[in-house]
Design a protein around this motif. Structure first.
Motif, PDB file in Angstrom:
ATOM      1  N   ALA A   1      36.947  -4.915   9.243  1.00  0.00           N
ATOM      2  CA  ALA A   1      38.331  -4.486   9.070  1.00  0.00           C
ATOM      3  C   ALA A   1      38.421  -3.058   8.541  1.00  0.00           C
ATOM      4  N   THR A   2      39.384  -2.307   9.072  1.00  0.00           N
ATOM      5  CA  THR A   2      39.650  -0.940   8.627  1.00  0.00           C
ATOM      6  C   THR A   2      41.132  -0.814   8.310  1.00  0.00           C
ATOM      7  N   LEU A   3      41.427  -0.250   7.162  1.00  0.00           N
ATOM      8  CA  LEU A   3      42.817  -0.042   6.768  1.00  0.00           C
ATOM      9  C   LEU A   3      43.340   1.247   7.390  1.00  0.00           C
ATOM     10  N   ASN A   4      44.498   1.154   8.048  1.00  0.00           N
ATOM     11  CA  ASN A   4      45.113   2.332   8.651  1.00  0.00           C
ATOM     12  C   ASN A   4      46.192   2.887   7.735  1.00  0.00           C
TER      13      ASN A   4
ATOM     14  N   VAL B   1      46.060  -3.096   9.647  1.00  0.00           N
ATOM     15  CA  VAL B   1      44.625  -3.349   9.566  1.00  0.00           C
ATOM     16  C   VAL B   1      44.070  -3.503  10.974  1.00  0.00           C
ATOM     17  N   THR B   2      43.035  -2.733  11.300  1.00  0.00           N
ATOM     18  CA  THR B   2      42.383  -2.834  12.601  1.00  0.00           C
ATOM     19  C   THR B   2      41.036  -3.527  12.439  1.00  0.00           C
ATOM     20  N   VAL B   3      40.756  -4.455  13.350  1.00  0.00           N
ATOM     21  CA  VAL B   3      39.494  -5.182  13.315  1.00  0.00           C
ATOM     22  C   VAL B   3      38.767  -4.987  14.635  1.00  0.00           C
TER      23      VAL B   3
ATOM     24  N   ILE C   1      41.872  -5.398  17.675  1.00  0.00           N
ATOM     25  CA  ILE C   1      43.209  -5.863  17.318  1.00  0.00           C
ATOM     26  C   ILE C   1      43.674  -5.138  16.067  1.00  0.00           C
ATOM     27  N   THR C   2      44.931  -4.722  16.067  1.00  0.00           N
ATOM     28  CA  THR C   2      45.540  -4.106  14.898  1.00  0.00           C
ATOM     29  C   THR C   2      46.692  -4.989  14.446  1.00  0.00           C
TER      30      THR C   2
ATOM     31  N   PRO D   1      54.160 -16.441   2.641  1.00  0.00           N
ATOM     32  CA  PRO D   1      52.976 -16.795   1.855  1.00  0.00           C
ATOM     33  C   PRO D   1      52.164 -15.552   1.499  1.00  0.00           C
ATOM     34  N   GLY D   2      51.799 -15.439   0.240  1.00  0.00           N
ATOM     35  CA  GLY D   2      51.027 -14.287  -0.193  1.00  0.00           C
ATOM     36  C   GLY D   2      51.830 -13.009  -0.316  1.00  0.00           C
ATOM     37  N   GLY D   3      53.129 -13.078  -0.031  1.00  0.00           N
ATOM     38  CA  GLY D   3      53.992 -11.916  -0.199  1.00  0.00           C
ATOM     39  C   GLY D   3      53.946 -10.902   0.925  1.00  0.00           C
ATOM     40  N   TRP D   4      53.176 -11.194   1.995  1.00  0.00           N
ATOM     41  CA  TRP D   4      53.093 -10.298   3.150  1.00  0.00           C
ATOM     42  C   TRP D   4      53.291 -11.096   4.427  1.00  0.00           C
ATOM     43  N   GLN D   5      54.094 -10.571   5.322  1.00  0.00           N
ATOM     44  CA  GLN D   5      54.433 -11.270   6.556  1.00  0.00           C
ATOM     45  C   GLN D   5      53.814 -10.585   7.769  1.00  0.00           C
ATOM     46  N   LEU D   6      53.153 -11.378   8.614  1.00  0.00           N
ATOM     47  CA  LEU D   6      52.623 -10.849   9.863  1.00  0.00           C
ATOM     48  C   LEU D   6      53.784 -10.610  10.820  1.00  0.00           C
ATOM     49  N   ASP D   7      54.006  -9.342  11.167  1.00  0.00           N
ATOM     50  CA  ASP D   7      55.144  -8.980  12.009  1.00  0.00           C
ATOM     51  C   ASP D   7      54.751  -8.667  13.442  1.00  0.00           C
ATOM     52  N   SER D   8      53.545  -8.146  13.652  1.00  0.00           N
ATOM     53  CA  SER D   8      53.146  -7.793  15.014  1.00  0.00           C
ATOM     54  C   SER D   8      51.654  -7.547  15.066  1.00  0.00           C
ATOM     55  N   TRP D   9      51.141  -7.489  16.290  1.00  0.00           N
ATOM     56  CA  TRP D   9      49.765  -7.059  16.493  1.00  0.00           C
ATOM     57  C   TRP D   9      49.662  -6.357  17.835  1.00  0.00           C
TER      58      TRP D   9
END
Length: 218
Positions: free
Chosen positions: A134-137, A147-149, A160-161, A171-179
């Motif tokens: 994983a790499t943080l953008n 995050v790109t993997v 995938i980003t 959950p966890g305070g962060w929502q997956l919005d797109s990839w």
């Protein structure tokens, strides 16, 4: 619509199957989490994805030509997911936790891949150490994580980003919005989620499907 279907017959599996990143990341081992902890933001993303038990969301899938198809995604840990496309689109993608199945009802074809051989198997296979790929953008907003993997040893898995936004109700305070998925042939697929619901009741029957192939009688 025929042109769109032809395009998505090729891209549907590669694009939507990557959503299992949420399931794959949720199965990270302790060493992987230690690796992710070197970056607090990646640790937050992993933690949020691990916190999802069940989830349902609407999605819009767009190919590199700008053509879109919508549907509903349903996820249940561990490893189960269903992509139900809009009415008139004869595709269904289902994972039972060990393999991904794409059913094309129009041509009565079923394709099935072990998770380890699926696009970005580094994400989907819970036995792999995902965090070290994983790499943080950088983003322009503190409430957005990107995050790109990519597994450098397996370029055939593609890239995938994941884009997540801060949301106290997720959950966890962060929502997956797109990839954004980029396969080994540089075909780009974008999937955007909306109307996310968490902690809902999802029966196991959700991940069953009808086999359209003619039955052979003996």
């Amino acid at each position: 619509m025929n042109t769109i279907l032809k395009s998505f017959r090729t891209l549907a599996f590669a694009g939507t199957a990557l959503a299992l990143s949420a399931t794959g990341l949720s199965a990270l081992s302790t060493p992987a989490l230690a690796q992710a902890a070197r970056s607090p933001q990646i640790d937050q993303a992993v933690g949020a994805l691990r916190a999802i038990g069940t989830m349902r969301a609407d999605f819009v899938q767009t190919d590199r030509g700008g053509q879109s198809i919508s549907g509903t995604m349903t996820l249940k840990r561990p490893g189960r997911i269903r992509f139900q496309y809009q009415k008139g689109v004869p595709f269904l993608i289902v994972s039972d936790g060990s393999a991904l199945t794409m059913i094309d009802y129009e041509v009565r074809q079923v394709q099935r891949w072990p998770i380890r051989n699926s696009p970005l198997g580094a994400l989907l296979d819970p036995n792999k150490d995902v965090a070290r790929f994983a790499t943080l953008n950088p983003t322009s907003h503190p409430d957005v994580l990107s995050v790109t993997v990519k597994d450098p040893k397996h370029p055939e898995y593609g890239t995938i980003t994941l884009v997540m936004t801060r949301n106290a109700g997720a959950p966890g305070g962060w929502q997956l919005d797109s990839w954004i998925a980029l396969d080994s042939q540089a075909k780009r697929t974008t999937v955007r989620l909306s109307n996310q619901q968490y902690g809902i009741a999802v029966p196991d029957s959700t991940f069953r499907w009808n086999d359209p192939r003619p039955q052979v009688r003996h």
